[in-house]
Structures are given as structure tokens and as C-alpha cells.
Design a protein around this motif. Structure first.
Motif, PDB file in Angstrom:
ATOM      1  N   LEU A  34      10.136  -7.479  26.778  1.00  0.00           N
ATOM      2  CA  LEU A  34      11.587  -7.609  26.854  1.00  0.00           C
ATOM      3  C   LEU A  34      11.960  -8.846  27.671  1.00  0.00           C
ATOM      4  N   GLN A  35      13.216  -9.241  27.576  1.00  0.00           N
ATOM      5  CA  GLN A  35      13.695 -10.418  28.296  1.00  0.00           C
ATOM      6  C   GLN A  35      13.441 -10.309  29.795  1.00  0.00           C
ATOM      7  N   GLY A  36      13.525  -9.108  30.352  1.00  0.00           N
ATOM      8  CA  GLY A  36      13.300  -8.905  31.780  1.00  0.00           C
ATOM      9  C   GLY A  36      11.832  -8.867  32.172  1.00  0.00           C
ATOM     10  N   GLY A  37      10.917  -8.973  31.201  1.00  0.00           N
ATOM     11  CA  GLY A  37       9.493  -9.013  31.493  1.00  0.00           C
ATOM     12  C   GLY A  37       8.759  -7.698  31.326  1.00  0.00           C
ATOM     13  N   SER A  38       9.467  -6.596  31.048  1.00  0.00           N
ATOM     14  CA  SER A  38       8.769  -5.315  30.874  1.00  0.00           C
ATOM     15  C   SER A  38       8.195  -5.215  29.456  1.00  0.00           C
ATOM     16  N   TRP A  39       7.047  -4.524  29.359  1.00  0.00           N
ATOM     17  CA  TRP A  39       6.320  -4.386  28.100  1.00  0.00           C
ATOM     18  C   TRP A  39       6.763  -3.124  27.361  1.00  0.00           C
ATOM     19  N   VAL A  40       7.017  -3.247  26.053  1.00  0.00           N
ATOM     20  CA  VAL A  40       7.356  -2.113  25.198  1.00  0.00           C
ATOM     21  C   VAL A  40       6.212  -1.939  24.197  1.00  0.00           C
ATOM     22  N   SER A  41       5.523  -0.810  24.279  1.00  0.00           N
ATOM     23  CA  SER A  41       4.416  -0.509  23.368  1.00  0.00           C
ATOM     24  C   SER A  41       4.953   0.222  22.144  1.00  0.00           C
ATOM     25  N   PHE A  42       4.387  -0.087  20.999  1.00  0.00           N
ATOM     26  CA  PHE A  42       4.785   0.601  19.766  1.00  0.00           C
ATOM     27  C   PHE A  42       4.176   1.995  19.661  1.00  0.00           C
ATOM     28  N   SER A  43       3.131   2.282  20.419  1.00  0.00           N
ATOM     29  CA  SER A  43       2.338   3.501  20.208  1.00  0.00           C
ATOM     30  C   SER A  43       3.158   4.784  20.301  1.00  0.00           C
ATOM     31  N   SER A  76      20.496  -3.498  13.202  1.00  0.00           N
ATOM     32  CA  SER A  76      19.402  -2.667  12.714  1.00  0.00           C
ATOM     33  C   SER A  76      18.257  -3.609  12.357  1.00  0.00           C
ATOM     34  N   VAL A  77      17.058  -3.332  12.893  1.00  0.00           N
ATOM     35  CA  VAL A  77      15.903  -4.219  12.701  1.00  0.00           C
ATOM     36  C   VAL A  77      14.629  -3.396  12.488  1.00  0.00           C
ATOM     37  N   ASN A  78      13.599  -4.068  12.017  1.00  0.00           N
ATOM     38  CA  ASN A  78      12.263  -3.499  11.998  1.00  0.00           C
ATOM     39  C   ASN A  78      11.778  -3.520  13.442  1.00  0.00           C
ATOM     40  N   CYS A  79      11.460  -2.367  14.007  1.00  0.00           N
ATOM     41  CA  CYS A  79      11.076  -2.259  15.420  1.00  0.00           C
ATOM     42  C   CYS A  79       9.948  -3.209  15.790  1.00  0.00           C
ATOM     43  N   ARG A  80       8.966  -3.331  14.899  1.00  0.00           N
ATOM     44  CA  ARG A  80       7.786  -4.135  15.194  1.00  0.00           C
ATOM     45  C   ARG A  80       8.058  -5.633  15.180  1.00  0.00           C
ATOM     46  N   LEU A  81       9.152  -6.050  14.523  1.00  0.00           N
ATOM     47  CA  LEU A  81       9.441  -7.480  14.389  1.00  0.00           C
ATOM     48  C   LEU A  81      10.691  -7.913  15.137  1.00  0.00           C
TER      49      LEU A  81
END
Length: 192
Positions: A59-68, A155-160
Motif C-alpha cells: 500500500l501507499q503507506g508501506g504496509s503489505w497486503v497478501s492475497f492469501s 471496481s478492480v481485479n484485486c490482484r492487479l
């Protein structure tokens, strides 16, 4: 978005059922027996859905978002197959799949219909043919809503969502897949 039709799979299943019923009419006096043939969890579509959970983005703030966590299902699609014997050498194959669901995808429940027949060219050999058709069971990936700050929410594809593609373009990459609809199996077995 264009919807796909499953008319061909439905017609194939109807043809298989009619063929099986014609064989069944000659065996009405015989008692039919049903046996469990196979029970298993998972499928190629389940594996594909789990593969979508690999990776993540920052994310813009530097935190990681995992798809799992979006692509983890608490229940994996279970398939149960039966054989209803009509004559000693013919039978109906039928079964179902329970489906599976996670936050960002679903696999629909499915039904399987088919027919099995065998012949014995000589006392030590068996030639068998089975045809099955699957209805339902499609894998559908779900979109996310992404907040692009001053640009708004889309609305977007979460992975992209974190890529360079426009929100509309990412939606074209949502996974929509169907299981193998028709399976033809021919087997020749010789015993010694």
C-alpha cells in the motif's frame, strides 16, 4: 460482459441420459444396484483458485497486503461419484461436486452424468467405454473496490489493483473458468 451458454453441455447430458435409458428399458426386470465409485476433495479449478492467492502488494503507506486470505477457502470442493448398474455390463455414472467459496472467488456446485459399458472380446480381456458430462462447477473470481484517493473508488481485479493498468482493464483479467465438460474414456484390459 458477455455470458457463456452451457447449451452444448446440457444437450450432451440429455443425449447420454437418453442412451442410458434405452439400455435400461431392456433391463427393467433386473434389480439395479448403486455403488460408490470415488470420493475426493479438490480439482484442477480448486488448485487454480489457490494459486490466485500467491503474492500481494504494498500500500501507499508501506504496509503489505497478501492475497492469501482472500483466496483461502475453509471447505475444498468435494466430488462424490456413483455407478448404478443396469445390466452386468452397463451402468449409469452420476455424481456431484459441493463447490467451494472464499472471499474473492467461488466454484459453483456441479452435477455429473454419464454412461459406462463393457464387453469381453475373450475370457481374459475387457473393453470398456465411459462417457461423462459435467454441468456447473465454474470458477468465478470476484472484484474488489479500490480507493485511488483523489481519483475515486473503482471496481478492480484485486490482484492487479496496484499495477499500472486502468481499473476497467484489470477487470478483463478476472478468472472465469469451467471444469472439463465432457470426458470420454476407453480402456482395454487383459489379465494373465
Amino acid at each position: 460482459m458477455r455470458e457463456r451458454s452451457n447449451i452444448g453441455a446440457g444437450l450432451c447430458a440429455a443425449a447420454l441420459l437418453l442412451c442410458a435409458l434405452s439400455f435400461a428399458s431392456t433391463a427393467m426386470a433386473q434389480e439395479w444396484t448403486t455403488s460408490l465409485v470415488d470420493i475426493h476433495q479438490g480439482s484442477p479449478l480448486s488448485d487454480k483458485a489457490r494459486g490466485l492467492g500467491n503474492g500481494g502488494y504494498e500500500l501507499q503507506g508501506g504496509s503489505w497486503v497478501s492475497f492469501s486470505h482472500w483466496y483461502h477457502a475453509s471447505w475444498v470442493d468435494m466430488h462424490v461419484d456413483f455407478l448404478t448398474q443396469i445390466t452386468p455390463d452397463t451402468g449409469f455414472l452420476w455424481g456431484f461436486g459441493t463447490g467451494e467459496q472464499a472471499e474473492k472467488y467461488s466454484i459453483a456446485p456441479s452435477l455429473k452424468f454419464g454412461f459406462l459399458t463393457q464387453t469381453h472380446p475373450n475370457p481374459n480381456s475387457t473393453l470398456s467405454l465411459s462417457v461423462t458430462s459435467t454441468i456447473g462447477g465454474a470458477l468465478t473470481e470476484k472484484p474488489c473496490v479500490a480507493d485511488y484517493g483523489d481519483l475515486g473508488s473503482y471496481s478492480v481485479n484485486c490482484r492487479l489493483a496496484a499495477g499500472e493498468a486502468s481499473p476497467e482493464e484489470t477487470l478483463t483479467h478476472l478468472v472465469n473458468a469451467t471444469p472439463e465438460r465432457l470426458h470420454l474414456w476407453l480402456n482395454y484390459r487383459v489379465t494373465f
